[in-house]
Design a protein around this motif. Structure first.
Motif, PDB file in Angstrom:
ATOM      1  N   GLU A  84     -21.025  22.098   1.546  1.00 21.28           N
ATOM      2  CA  GLU A  84     -20.808  21.607   2.907  1.00 21.28           C
ATOM      3  C   GLU A  84     -21.315  22.613   3.921  1.00 21.28           C
ATOM      4  OE1 GLU A  84     -16.650  21.083   3.871  1.00 21.28           O
ATOM      5  OE2 GLU A  84     -16.408  23.225   4.266  1.00 21.28           O
ATOM      6  N   PHE A 100     -13.709  23.011   4.034  1.00 17.30           N
ATOM      7  CA  PHE A 100     -13.495  21.909   3.087  1.00 17.30           C
ATOM      8  C   PHE A 100     -12.485  20.914   3.669  1.00 17.30           C
ATOM      9  CE2 PHE A 100     -14.493  25.671   0.369  1.00 17.30           C
ATOM     10  CZ  PHE A 100     -15.781  25.293   0.054  1.00 17.30           C
ATOM     11  N   LYS A 148     -20.871  17.007   3.918  1.00 17.99           N
ATOM     12  CA  LYS A 148     -20.860  17.447   2.525  1.00 17.99           C
ATOM     13  C   LYS A 148     -21.923  16.719   1.695  1.00 17.99           C
ATOM     14  CE  LYS A 148     -15.860  18.300   2.657  1.00 17.99           C
ATOM     15  NZ  LYS A 148     -15.709  18.082   4.091  1.00 17.99           N
ATOM     16  N   TYR A 174     -22.288  15.697  -2.397  1.00 20.94           N
ATOM     17  CA  TYR A 174     -21.438  15.595  -3.584  1.00 20.94           C
ATOM     18  C   TYR A 174     -22.264  15.242  -4.819  1.00 20.94           C
ATOM     19  CZ  TYR A 174     -18.077  14.316   0.158  1.00 20.94           C
ATOM     20  OH  TYR A 174     -17.335  14.249   1.305  1.00 20.94           O
ATOM     21  N   HIS A 191     -19.424  26.603   0.766  1.00 16.92           N
ATOM     22  CA  HIS A 191     -19.380  26.351   2.208  1.00 16.92           C
ATOM     23  C   HIS A 191     -20.415  27.226   2.894  1.00 16.92           C
ATOM     24  CE1 HIS A 191     -17.816  25.706   6.272  1.00 16.92           C
ATOM     25  NE2 HIS A 191     -17.991  27.002   6.445  1.00 16.92           N
TER      26      HIS A 191
END
Length: 327
Positions: free
Chosen positions: A117, A156, A163, A165, A199
């Motif tokens: 992210e 998060f 984000k 995934y 992150h």
């Protein structure tokens, strides 16, 4: 042909004709080009559906799904069922991305990282200054540490669009349909499926602040769905991550406090009584509360005060805000 995995970018679209071109353009201009862009027209009554079709005619990576209006959760679920990518991303249709966002996030997905992210910037314009990822600070966490930060609402966070995934983390998890709130039911379960998470400090996603959005309207009973989401999250942690339970309970208590503040400002009569009952039932499931280690003095005071008298503490906080002693 490219060796890069396909990213399925899911965009629920509903009555955003003013912003939609800018949003879609920011996706099609990504430096990471192996994209499948799923535009789900959720029964728009303005020109949004036609805008989607025009973009699909000019870019073969775009697929448009037209459906009856059922909300953003249902639109995202429809696209998840149709998506073919190894990686999944979400974009809200009034927001926009830095051109290097997906390339940067994909570069972080090494050595077992399943979710990456970036930071979100809040804007009211089409011209938010963002970062290209160069020199960004990267934090890599295991699952439990990422979920702890998620509870603390530091990084998060529950927002899906900043984000990237791996598809396996999403699996068969879907958004609730028909809710005012859906992200809070989705994100923690997906984070919990990741082996490692990364992150980036780079701001690469522009979130357009709109006065008419649900979170900027007067508090309503439907906003209390957030309590249900956090109760479900608490049950999930009790089963899979028991070390996080004290922090999850403390966070839920402070959520109840914030909800009571909002209800006191916006609700009256039977609606207020319904809210009181809902909050009382929630408190019964989390008290007595063990205050987590490392809690700040201010947070400790609020937790103790809220346990003792939730409504009285909420009234006092509202009073301090009204006289500008608190923000």
């Amino acid at each position: 042909m490219t060796d890069l995995p396909l990213i399925s970018v899911i965009v629920p679209v509903y009555r955003v004709e003013k912003y939609l071109d800018h949003c879609i353009r920011s996706i099609t201009e990504q430096t990471y080009s192996n994209l499948e862009i799923l535009l789900v027209d959720d029964g728009s009554t303005d020109g949004s559906g036609e805008i989607c079709d025009r973009w699909a005619a000019r870019d073969s990576r775009i697929r448009v799904i037209h459906k009856q209006n059922a909300g953003a959760g249902a639109a995202r679920n429809t696209a998840l069922d149709a998506a073919g990518g190894d990686l999944i991303a979400f974009v809200d249709s009034d927001d926009y991305l830095h051109p290097n966002m997906y390339a940067h996030l994909y570069s972080l997905m090494k050595d077992g990282v399943d979710i990456a992210e970036c930071e979100i910037g809040i804007t009211e314009t089409d011209e938010l200054s963002m970062d290209d990822g160069t020199g960004a600070e990267i934090l890599v966490c295991d699952t439990e540490e990422a979920l702890r930060l998620h509870i603390q609402d530091e990084i998060f966070r529950q927002t899906p669009p900043n984000k990237l995934y791996r598809r396996a983390c999403v699996g068969d998890i879907r958004f609730p349909e028909g809710n005012l709130i859906d992200d809070e039911f989705f994100t923690y379960r997906v984070l919990g499926n990741a082996r490692k998470l990364a992150h980036s400090s780079a701001c690469m996603y522009a979130y357009r602040q709109q006065p008419g959005s649900a979170m900027h309207k007067p508090y309503s009973l439907r906003r209390l769905q957030g309590l249900d989401a956090k109760l479900q999250r608490l049950s999930y942690f009790e089963e899979r991550f028991p070390g996080l339970v004290p922090e999850a309970k403390a966070d839920l208590l402070l959520t109840c406090l914030g909800a009571m503040q909002g209800c006191l400002r916006s609700l009256k009569g039977e609606e207020m009584e319904m809210a009181r009952r809902k909050l009382r039932e929630t408190l019964e499931q989390i008290t007595p509360l063990e205050i987590p280690q490392g809690t700040t003095a201010k947070r400790r005071f609020l937790l103790k005060a809220a346990q003792g008298n939730l409504e009285g503490t909420a009234k006092l906080l509202n009073f301090f805000i009204d006289i500008r002693l608190l923000k």
